[in-house]
Design an enzyme around this catalytic site. Structure first.
Site, PDB file in Angstrom:
ATOM      1  CG  HIS A  66       4.339  -4.710  -4.769  1.00 61.28           C
ATOM      2  ND1 HIS A  66       3.224  -5.094  -4.060  1.00 61.28           N
ATOM      3  CD2 HIS A  66       4.177  -3.393  -5.038  1.00 61.28           C
ATOM      4  CE1 HIS A  66       2.427  -4.052  -3.891  1.00 61.28           C
ATOM      5  NE2 HIS A  66       2.978  -3.004  -4.481  1.00 61.28           N
ATOM      6  CE  LYS A 116      -2.615   4.359   1.049  1.00 64.59           C
ATOM      7  NZ  LYS A 116      -1.848   3.531   0.093  1.00 64.59           N
ATOM      8  NE  ARG A 142      -0.146   0.187 -10.370  1.00 67.13           N
ATOM      9  CZ  ARG A 142      -1.159   0.399  -9.572  1.00 67.13           C
ATOM     10  NH1 ARG A 142      -1.983  -0.566  -9.285  1.00 67.13           N
ATOM     11  NH2 ARG A 142      -1.360   1.584  -9.042  1.00 67.13           N
ATOM     12  CB  SER A 189      -2.031  -3.345  -2.667  1.00 71.23           C
ATOM     13  OG  SER A 189      -0.694  -3.727  -2.784  1.00 71.23           O
TER      14      SER A 189
END
Length: 166
Positions: A17, A41, A90, A128
């Protein structure tokens, strides 16, 4: 003034990040890191902690601001006088997901552009969720998270692991 918004849950913030923040901040006059409250979440860190950790991790970047929001990203972007969303990628799977989101945003708000930035190759595997899993089982995350946050992230992940074993 070119203002860009970089949204995400950042739970927790990673070196990947920070890599995106550093590079994006050199392209815009102001970069707003927008911590999203996702009701779907169950975060490791609450909203206030994520904002605080991001501020610590980005204190070396002068034109970065950290904020939080819930609701529509498009509304937040427009409220901040921006028309640019920066998304880090990514892998190809990230692109497929983000591309669909960008097209939806473009349909709803044609004036908003989404800019994709590839992460540096050294962080292409860092997520994460991977950080949380690795830390919960005692793995070394020291090279994957900002050094000033290592202890807090490690401790929180270990606490989560301990609760899961009860």
């Amino acid at each position: 003034m070119k203002i860009a918004v970089c949204p995400g849950s950042f739970d927790p913030v990673t070196n990947g990040h920070v890599d995106i923040f550093e590079r994006a901040s050199s392209m815009y006059d102001r970069l707003i890191i927008a911590v999203f409250r996702n009701p779907g979440k169950n975060p490791l860190f609450n909203m206030e902690d994520r904002v605080r950790l991001l501020k610590q991790a980005t204190q070396h970047i002068p034109n970065v601001e950290v904020d939080s929001f819930s609701g529509l990203l498009t509304d937040f972007v427009l409220q901040k006088d921006s028309r640019i969303i920066v998304r880090g990628l990514r892998a190809l799977s990230d692109f497929e997901y983000e591309f669909q989101r960008a097209l939806l945003i473009k349909c709803v708000r044609p004036e908003i552009e989404t800019v994709f930035m590839m992460t540096s190759s050294e962080y292409s595997f860092v997520s994460s969720s991977g950080i949380k899993e690795l830390a919960q089982f005692g793995g070394d995350i020291s090279k994957l998270v900002p050094p000033m946050l290592y202890d807090e992230i490690t401790q929180r992940c270990r606490e989560l692991a301990a609760r899961k074993t009860l």
